[in-house]
Design a protein around this motif. Structure first.
Motif, mmCIF file in Angstrom:
data_model
loop_
_atom_site.group_PDB
_atom_site.id
_atom_site.type_symbol
_atom_site.label_atom_id
_atom_site.label_comp_id
_atom_site.label_asym_id
_atom_site.label_seq_id
_atom_site.Cartn_x
_atom_site.Cartn_y
_atom_site.Cartn_z
ATOM 1 N N VAL A 284 2.608 -7.893 -7.090
ATOM 2 C CA VAL A 284 2.976 -8.979 -6.179
ATOM 3 C C VAL A 284 1.699 -9.576 -5.610
ATOM 4 O O VAL A 284 0.873 -8.866 -5.016
ATOM 5 C CB VAL A 284 3.885 -8.463 -5.049
ATOM 6 C CG1 VAL A 284 4.205 -9.586 -4.060
ATOM 7 C CG2 VAL A 284 5.163 -7.873 -5.621
ATOM 8 N N GLU A 285 1.529 -10.879 -5.808
ATOM 9 C CA GLU A 285 0.328 -11.575 -5.356
ATOM 10 C C GLU A 285 0.665 -12.457 -4.159
ATOM 11 O O GLU A 285 1.643 -13.212 -4.194
ATOM 12 C CB GLU A 285 -0.241 -12.446 -6.476
ATOM 13 C CG GLU A 285 -0.533 -11.703 -7.777
ATOM 14 C CD GLU A 285 -1.807 -10.902 -7.730
ATOM 15 O OE1 GLU A 285 -2.530 -11.009 -6.708
ATOM 16 O OE2 GLU A 285 -2.094 -10.175 -8.695
ATOM 17 N N THR A 286 -0.150 -12.353 -3.113
ATOM 18 C CA THR A 286 0.047 -13.204 -1.943
ATOM 19 C C THR A 286 -1.306 -13.557 -1.350
ATOM 20 O O THR A 286 -2.329 -12.934 -1.690
ATOM 21 C CB THR A 286 0.927 -12.506 -0.887
ATOM 22 O OG1 THR A 286 1.265 -13.434 0.142
ATOM 23 C CG2 THR A 286 0.213 -11.307 -0.273
ATOM 24 N N PHE A 287 -1.313 -14.552 -0.459
ATOM 25 C CA PHE A 287 -2.540 -14.983 0.201
ATOM 26 C C PHE A 287 -2.298 -15.005 1.703
ATOM 27 O O PHE A 287 -1.259 -15.489 2.174
ATOM 28 C CB PHE A 287 -2.982 -16.356 -0.311
ATOM 29 C CG PHE A 287 -3.409 -16.317 -1.743
ATOM 30 C CD1 PHE A 287 -4.725 -16.086 -2.074
ATOM 31 C CD2 PHE A 287 -2.475 -16.479 -2.758
ATOM 32 C CE1 PHE A 287 -5.117 -16.025 -3.398
ATOM 33 C CE2 PHE A 287 -2.856 -16.412 -4.082
ATOM 34 C CZ PHE A 287 -4.185 -16.189 -4.410
ATOM 35 N N ARG B 229 7.054 -4.820 3.022
ATOM 36 C CA ARG B 229 8.408 -5.123 2.556
ATOM 37 C C ARG B 229 8.368 -6.397 1.716
ATOM 38 O O ARG B 229 7.815 -7.409 2.133
ATOM 39 C CB ARG B 229 9.351 -5.303 3.751
ATOM 40 C CG ARG B 229 9.559 -4.023 4.544
ATOM 41 C CD ARG B 229 10.461 -4.243 5.743
ATOM 42 N NE ARG B 229 9.848 -5.140 6.733
ATOM 43 C CZ ARG B 229 8.942 -4.748 7.633
ATOM 44 N NH1 ARG B 229 8.528 -3.489 7.653
ATOM 45 N NH2 ARG B 229 8.452 -5.607 8.510
ATOM 46 N N VAL B 230 8.974 -6.319 0.539
ATOM 47 C CA VAL B 230 8.998 -7.452 -0.382
ATOM 48 C C VAL B 230 10.447 -7.877 -0.585
ATOM 49 O O VAL B 230 11.275 -7.093 -1.069
ATOM 50 C CB VAL B 230 8.363 -7.089 -1.739
ATOM 51 C CG1 VAL B 230 8.396 -8.291 -2.676
ATOM 52 C CG2 VAL B 230 6.937 -6.595 -1.560
ATOM 53 N N HIS C 188 12.552 -4.617 -0.985
ATOM 54 C CA HIS C 188 11.951 -3.431 -1.590
ATOM 55 C C HIS C 188 10.643 -3.125 -0.879
ATOM 56 O O HIS C 188 10.052 -3.999 -0.235
ATOM 57 C CB HIS C 188 11.703 -3.665 -3.080
ATOM 58 C CG HIS C 188 12.947 -3.984 -3.850
ATOM 59 N ND1 HIS C 188 13.690 -3.030 -4.486
ATOM 60 C CD2 HIS C 188 13.586 -5.176 -4.062
ATOM 61 C CE1 HIS C 188 14.726 -3.606 -5.081
ATOM 62 N NE2 HIS C 188 14.681 -4.908 -4.834
ATOM 63 N N VAL C 189 10.197 -1.885 -1.007
ATOM 64 C CA VAL C 189 8.965 -1.452 -0.340
ATOM 65 C C VAL C 189 7.862 -1.285 -1.383
ATOM 66 O O VAL C 189 8.026 -0.584 -2.384
ATOM 67 C CB VAL C 189 9.163 -0.134 0.420
ATOM 68 C CG1 VAL C 189 7.845 0.325 1.053
ATOM 69 C CG2 VAL C 189 10.230 -0.297 1.498
ATOM 70 N N MET D 182 1.466 -3.380 -5.114
ATOM 71 C CA MET D 182 2.131 -2.678 -6.204
ATOM 72 C C MET D 182 3.576 -2.415 -5.790
ATOM 73 O O MET D 182 3.835 -1.823 -4.740
ATOM 74 C CB MET D 182 1.423 -1.357 -6.512
ATOM 75 C CG MET D 182 2.036 -0.604 -7.676
ATOM 76 S SD MET D 182 1.220 0.984 -7.992
ATOM 77 C CE MET D 182 1.744 1.907 -6.538
ATOM 78 N N LEU D 183 4.498 -2.871 -6.634
ATOM 79 C CA LEU D 183 5.924 -2.729 -6.331
ATOM 80 C C LEU D 183 6.595 -1.931 -7.445
ATOM 81 O O LEU D 183 6.703 -2.405 -8.577
ATOM 82 C CB LEU D 183 6.574 -4.119 -6.216
ATOM 83 C CG LEU D 183 8.062 -4.148 -5.850
ATOM 84 C CD1 LEU D 183 8.273 -3.569 -4.457
ATOM 85 C CD2 LEU D 183 8.586 -5.577 -5.912
#
Length: 267
Positions: free
Chosen positions: A191-194, A210-211, A221-222, A244-245
């Motif tokens: 999972v990519e975020t900024f 939390r995603v 999901h955690v 990492m998910l």
């Protein structure tokens, strides 16, 4: 440094006890373009798009008629012990002659030169046995090398994953730099975020987050923070974070948008 691939809107909720919500994208953790060790004509391709594959699973085979014939020939040669047995018989004969010459010399029936010649013949036959054994070992090594070359005609999956794209079919030629298929690893997902640079001190590797994914709709999901960029992007005043998910059974699809939340107060 992670590069933004979508427009990021970072929203921070009021109050230190609230969570920070960030836009994100769910990607495969690994995407591999699978090719061959050597070029060749594809004899068979055993996969198609959407197939689930395991690490080490055979994906395709190249034509290997020449290699198979070479292995058959070398197998016969390596298994043949006739030369060694013949040299061992000659050596035993030379050894018997030497012993007999020594006994006769002790009885003054034969000359010293005859004994020395018998000893020399015995030494020569001994070395011939060693040479025959060496030649057999070389043939066995050549056979092992031929089997290694044959193994290069088999293409296997380097990872557990899903076939995203199959590029070639049986009967087509695989070039040295060509690709047979593209395989994506979906467990775990990446999972990519900024994040705004003002939040930099609140993130650390291993931080649980939390995603919330889009599909299945709004499931939470955690995951855990895996990578934090050490170089900030001055233009957008953000830094990249990779999470990492876990995704047992490849249940969650990659390529979807999501939301990430973390407890700012806990950091």
């Amino acid at each position: 440094m992670l590069r933004p691939i979508i427009s990021i809107a970072v929203v921070f909720l009021a109050g230190a006890a609230h969570a920070a919500a960030l836009d994100c994208v769910v990607n495969p953790s690994i995407v591999v373009g699978v090719g061959g060790t050597v070029p060749g004509l594809l004899e068979e391709v055993l996969i198609d798009r959407g197939d689930i594959v395991k690490k080490g699973q055979i994906l395709a085979r190249l034509n290997a008629n020449t290699e198979l014939s070479t292995i058959d020939l070398m197998s016969e040669q390596a298994a043949n012990t006739s030369e060694i047995e013949a040299q061992q018989a000659r050596h035993q004969l030379a050894l018997n002659r030497m012993d007999r010459s020594k006994r006769l010399a002790g009885l003054n029936v034969t000359s010293k030169d005859a004994v020395e010649e018998a000893i020399a013949q015995m030494e020569v036959s001994k070395r011939e046995v060693a040479l025959a054994e060496t030649r057999k070992r070389i043939l066995e090594l050549e056979l092992a090398r031929a089997k290694t070359v044959l193994g290069q005609k088999v293409i296997v999956s380097p990872i557990d994953g899903i076939v995203m794209e199959r590029k070639l079919y049986a009967g087509e030629y695989l070039d040295q730099d060509g690709q047979l298929a593209t395989i994506a690893q979906l467990d775990p997902l990446s999972v990519e975020t900024f994040v705004a640079d003002s939040e930099y001190s609140k993130f650390s590797v291993g931080l649980p987050v939390r995603v919330t994914v889009s599909e299945p709709r709004d499931e939470v999901h955690v995951g855990t923070v895996q990578v934090i960029d050490r170089v900030l992007d001055a233009a957008s005043r953000t830094f990249g974070v990779r999470i990492m998910l876990p995704n047992a059974g490849n249940r969650l699809p990659a390529g979807q948008r999501c939301k990430v939340e973390f407890d700012a107060k806990s950091n």
